[in-house]
Design a protein around this motif. Structure first.
Motif, mmCIF file in Angstrom:
data_model
loop_
_atom_site.group_PDB
_atom_site.id
_atom_site.type_symbol
_atom_site.label_atom_id
_atom_site.label_comp_id
_atom_site.label_asym_id
_atom_site.label_seq_id
_atom_site.Cartn_x
_atom_site.Cartn_y
_atom_site.Cartn_z
ATOM 1 N N ALA A 247 0.835 -1.205 0.000
ATOM 2 C CA ALA A 247 0.000 0.000 0.000
ATOM 3 C C ALA A 247 0.872 1.259 0.000
ATOM 4 C CB ALA A 247 -0.919 -0.013 1.205
ATOM 5 N N ILE A 248 1.973 1.205 0.778
ATOM 6 C CA ILE A 248 2.887 2.352 0.799
ATOM 7 C C ILE A 248 3.520 2.559 -0.569
ATOM 8 C CG2 ILE A 248 5.025 3.221 1.812
ATOM 9 C CD1 ILE A 248 4.253 1.776 4.386
ATOM 10 N N ILE A 249 3.977 1.449 -1.174
ATOM 11 C CA ILE A 249 4.581 1.553 -2.509
ATOM 12 C C ILE A 249 3.557 2.088 -3.511
ATOM 13 C CG2 ILE A 249 5.559 0.207 -4.413
ATOM 14 C CD1 ILE A 249 6.803 -1.640 -2.316
ATOM 15 N N ASP A 250 2.326 1.567 -3.441
ATOM 16 C CA ASP A 250 1.278 2.030 -4.360
ATOM 17 C C ASP A 250 1.003 3.521 -4.165
ATOM 18 O OD1 ASP A 250 -1.019 1.395 -6.273
ATOM 19 O OD2 ASP A 250 -2.112 2.198 -4.542
ATOM 20 N N GLY A 251 1.000 3.960 -2.899
ATOM 21 C CA GLY A 251 0.758 5.378 -2.637
ATOM 22 C C GLY A 251 1.836 6.271 -3.233
ATOM 23 N N TYR A 252 3.085 5.848 -3.087
ATOM 24 C CA TYR A 252 4.172 6.652 -3.647
ATOM 25 C C TYR A 252 4.180 6.603 -5.165
ATOM 26 C CZ TYR A 252 6.387 7.948 0.731
ATOM 27 O OH TYR A 252 6.659 8.510 1.959
ATOM 28 N N VAL A 253 3.767 5.464 -5.749
ATOM 29 C CA VAL A 253 3.675 5.395 -7.207
ATOM 30 C C VAL A 253 2.631 6.389 -7.713
ATOM 31 C CG1 VAL A 253 2.970 3.926 -9.138
ATOM 32 C CG2 VAL A 253 4.533 3.033 -7.406
ATOM 33 N N ARG A 254 1.494 6.444 -7.036
ATOM 34 C CA ARG A 254 0.458 7.411 -7.421
ATOM 35 C C ARG A 254 0.970 8.860 -7.251
ATOM 36 N NH1 ARG A 254 -4.681 5.092 -7.767
ATOM 37 N NH2 ARG A 254 -4.744 2.900 -7.085
ATOM 38 N N ALA B 229 12.421 16.551 -5.115
ATOM 39 C CA ALA B 229 12.349 16.170 -3.689
ATOM 40 C C ALA B 229 11.334 15.050 -3.478
ATOM 41 C CB ALA B 229 11.997 17.391 -2.849
ATOM 42 N N ILE B 230 10.152 15.211 -4.113
ATOM 43 C CA ILE B 230 9.125 14.176 -3.974
ATOM 44 C C ILE B 230 9.610 12.876 -4.603
ATOM 45 C CG2 ILE B 230 6.801 13.514 -4.666
ATOM 46 C CD1 ILE B 230 5.973 16.405 -4.444
ATOM 47 N N ALA C 62 10.029 9.371 -2.607
ATOM 48 C CA ALA C 62 9.287 8.185 -3.020
ATOM 49 C C ALA C 62 10.216 7.010 -3.280
ATOM 50 C CB ALA C 62 8.457 8.506 -4.266
ATOM 51 N N LEU C 63 11.335 7.274 -3.951
ATOM 52 C CA LEU C 63 12.271 6.192 -4.253
ATOM 53 C C LEU C 63 12.863 5.600 -2.978
ATOM 54 C CD1 LEU C 63 14.115 7.685 -7.382
ATOM 55 C CD2 LEU C 63 12.436 5.821 -7.326
ATOM 56 N N ILE C 64 13.218 6.483 -2.040
ATOM 57 C CA ILE C 64 13.777 5.982 -0.763
ATOM 58 C C ILE C 64 12.738 5.143 -0.022
ATOM 59 C CG2 ILE C 64 14.624 6.682 1.495
ATOM 60 C CD1 ILE C 64 15.888 9.127 0.134
ATOM 61 N N ALA C 65 11.497 5.624 0.036
ATOM 62 C CA ALA C 65 10.449 4.897 0.751
ATOM 63 C C ALA C 65 10.142 3.564 0.077
ATOM 64 C CB ALA C 65 9.180 5.752 0.823
ATOM 65 N N MET C 66 10.058 3.561 -1.265
ATOM 66 C CA MET C 66 9.772 2.306 -1.971
ATOM 67 C C MET C 66 10.918 1.319 -1.816
ATOM 68 S SD MET C 66 7.691 3.358 -5.452
ATOM 69 C CE MET C 66 8.903 4.542 -6.039
ATOM 70 N N ASP C 67 12.154 1.821 -1.827
ATOM 71 C CA ASP C 67 13.300 0.942 -1.603
ATOM 72 C C ASP C 67 13.239 0.326 -0.213
ATOM 73 O OD1 ASP C 67 16.056 -0.040 -2.412
ATOM 74 O OD2 ASP C 67 16.519 1.071 -0.576
ATOM 75 N N HIS C 68 12.871 1.134 0.786
ATOM 76 C CA HIS C 68 12.753 0.628 2.147
ATOM 77 C C HIS C 68 11.663 -0.439 2.253
ATOM 78 C CE1 HIS C 68 12.737 0.544 6.492
ATOM 79 N NE2 HIS C 68 11.424 0.777 6.483
ATOM 80 N N GLU C 69 10.513 -0.179 1.638
ATOM 81 C CA GLU C 69 9.411 -1.142 1.718
ATOM 82 C C GLU C 69 9.721 -2.406 0.934
ATOM 83 O OE1 GLU C 69 6.973 -0.852 3.747
ATOM 84 O OE2 GLU C 69 7.698 1.117 4.363
ATOM 85 N N CYS C 70 10.430 -2.278 -0.205
ATOM 86 C CA CYS C 70 10.848 -3.474 -0.940
ATOM 87 C C CYS C 70 11.797 -4.319 -0.098
ATOM 88 C CB CYS C 70 11.520 -3.073 -2.253
ATOM 89 S SG CYS C 70 10.378 -2.500 -3.526
#
Length: 465
Positions: free
Chosen positions: A253-260, A271-272, A276-284
């Motif tokens: 859900a977090i990854i999907d939110g950042y993709v949107r 910056a955004i 997003a890339l840092i957060a998606m990398d963390h969740e992956c």
């Protein structure tokens, strides 16, 4: 050989009712054969003994008459002897008067006697009686012979009666065996019907065990116990699926939110996009870690169930403990100290990577939930067991939560554990490793309010519990 195997397969495909009936009939057939043979043999033996007794009596009677005649007349009258023997002889008998040297003085044969009366035949009964005379006269002998064929019709009738009686008994026993098998297996038939009524959606249904035999009651209790375990396993599986889905859903859900977010504003906003890339990398990373934990847990539980031994061998634990001390000391923060102590000699049958993974899990948990103070790992050997204690001065675990910490995806404090990155699979994996070695693991509060995890592993390899 092929026909015999085919016959056995056909027999095994029959219902238990028919197999019991056939087994009962086969047993009755063997019993009747033994009984018929014994009756025929014993009866024929008694008949021959009786006939032999009659021949002996006849020989004694003839001898007594001849002795009387010789005593009165002092000589042997040939006509009297002939007439006397003729009167005693039957159609299938031969009567012979012999002197002391075995020579025939007189003889009479029945009309059905076809052989020489002096010749012995294997199928003959012979009765003899001596005639003892007074004075110097040598003794004479009366011999009565009878062919066994005279008894054959009676023995044939006996054999026929026994055969008919055996066939009738076998037929009656067949119907009786089927009836008894049907009555005896009727509780099993009812049990099968009750089992077939149980649906996967109603595993809470239990079989009744009233008014049946002790064996059926034992079977019902065993099946109900199996249903209990299946229902418990199904609940755990459903809970596992729900927990795993929840665990996967959050990072996805977090990854999907950042993709949107990237689709809307992140294409032009550096910056955004970086956030997003840092957060998606963390969740992956969290997803990969969760998948690795789940695969490890499944692997250890599979090995524990089938009892595989992937190359355990007796070796010292000292190099492993030194390695753990060197690696983990550098990862601990400055405000938290780590001590690793052991008492030599310390050795066990093990695979170092698995024991390393076990200790890594326990030390990682202790480091995560200990703000300040110390984490201590102690290894000792006592009475064939290796004792590993990991004690910390952390936040501790409430007493009511102790029994649940080894459940998959269980967290004492959901929000705090998620923040610290735990998946709730560390301690279940540790427990699976310990069970693979046939050991024990327990957890309790320490005197300082922290946590003590106690692992007991056998020095020598044994079957998993």
């Amino acid at each position: 050989m092929t026909s015999t195997t085919s016959g056995i397969r056909k027999l095994l495909r029959l219902s238990l009712k028919w197999r019991l009936t056939l087994l009962f009939v086969a047993g009755m057939m063997v019993l009747l054969m033994i009984l018929t043979t014994f009756i025929y043999w014993s009866t024929s033996k008694l008949v021959y003994i009786h006939e032999q007794h009659l021949l002996d009596q006849k020989a004694e009677a003839i001898a007594a008459d001849l002795k009387t005649q010789l005593t009165e007349d002092k000589y042997l009258d040939a006509n009297y002897v002939k007439q006397l023997l003729t009167n005693y002889a039957t159609k299938q008998q031969a009567i012979i008067l012999l002197d002391h040297q075995g020579k025939r003085l007189a003889s009479v044969v029945g009309p059905d006697w076809v052989t020489d009366p002096l010749k012995g035949l294997p199928a003959q009964l012979i009765g003899e009686a001596p005639i003892l005379l007074d004075g110097a006269h040598p003794p004479l002998t009366i011999r009565v012979k009878q062919e066994n064929e005279l008894l054959d019709p009676y023995l044939h009738i006996l054999l026929l009666m026994l055969g008919v009686a055996s066939i009738v008994t076998l037929v009656i026993s067949s119907f009786g065996g089927y009836f008894l098998a049907r009555v005896g297996l009727s509780p099993l038939d009812r049990l099968i019907t009750d089992i077939r009524r149980i649906r996967p959606s109603h595993l809470s249904t239990r079989l009744p065990a009233h008014g049946t035999s002790a064996e059926i009651n034992d079977l019902v209790r065993a099946f109900n116990s199996l249903l209990d375990r299946v229902e418990e396993a199904m609940k755990k599986q459903q809970q596992f699926i729900a927990d795993a889905s929840h665990e996967f859903r959050t990072p996805l859900a977090i990854i999907d939110g950042y993709v949107r977010l990237l689709h809307r504003w992140g294409k032009q906003n550096q910056a955004i996009r970086d956030e997003a890339l840092i957060a998606m990398d963390h969740e992956c990373s969290r997803l990969f870690s969760l998948i690795d934990d789940m695969l490890s847990l499944a692997k250890f539980q599979h090995v524990s169930q089938i009892g595989e031994d992937d190359g355990k061998k007796m070796q010292s634990m000292v190099p492993l403990l030194k390695e753990i001390r060197n690696v983990w000391t550098s990862t601990f923060p400055k405000h938290l100290s780590l001590s690793v102590n052991w008492t030599e000699p310390i050795a066990m049958t093990m695979e170092p990577p698995k024991i390393r993974q076990l200790l890594d899990i326990l030390l990682d948990n202790a480091r995560k939930y200990t703000e300040t103070g110390e984490v201590a790992l102690t290894a000792t050997t006592e009475r064939g067991w290796v004792h590993l204690l990991v004690e910390d001065t952390g936040i501790g675990i409430p007493e009511e939560e102790m029994e649940n910490v080894f459940e998959r995806f269980y967290r004492v404090d959901k929000s705090r554990n998620r923040h610290r990155g735990g998946s709730g699979l560390g301690l279940p994996i540790a427990k699976s490793i310990v069970q693979e070695y046939g050991g024990r693991i327990s957890i309790r509060r320490s005197a300082s309010g922290g946590t003590i995890v106690h692992v007991e592993l056998p020095v020598l390899a044994r079957d998993a519990d």
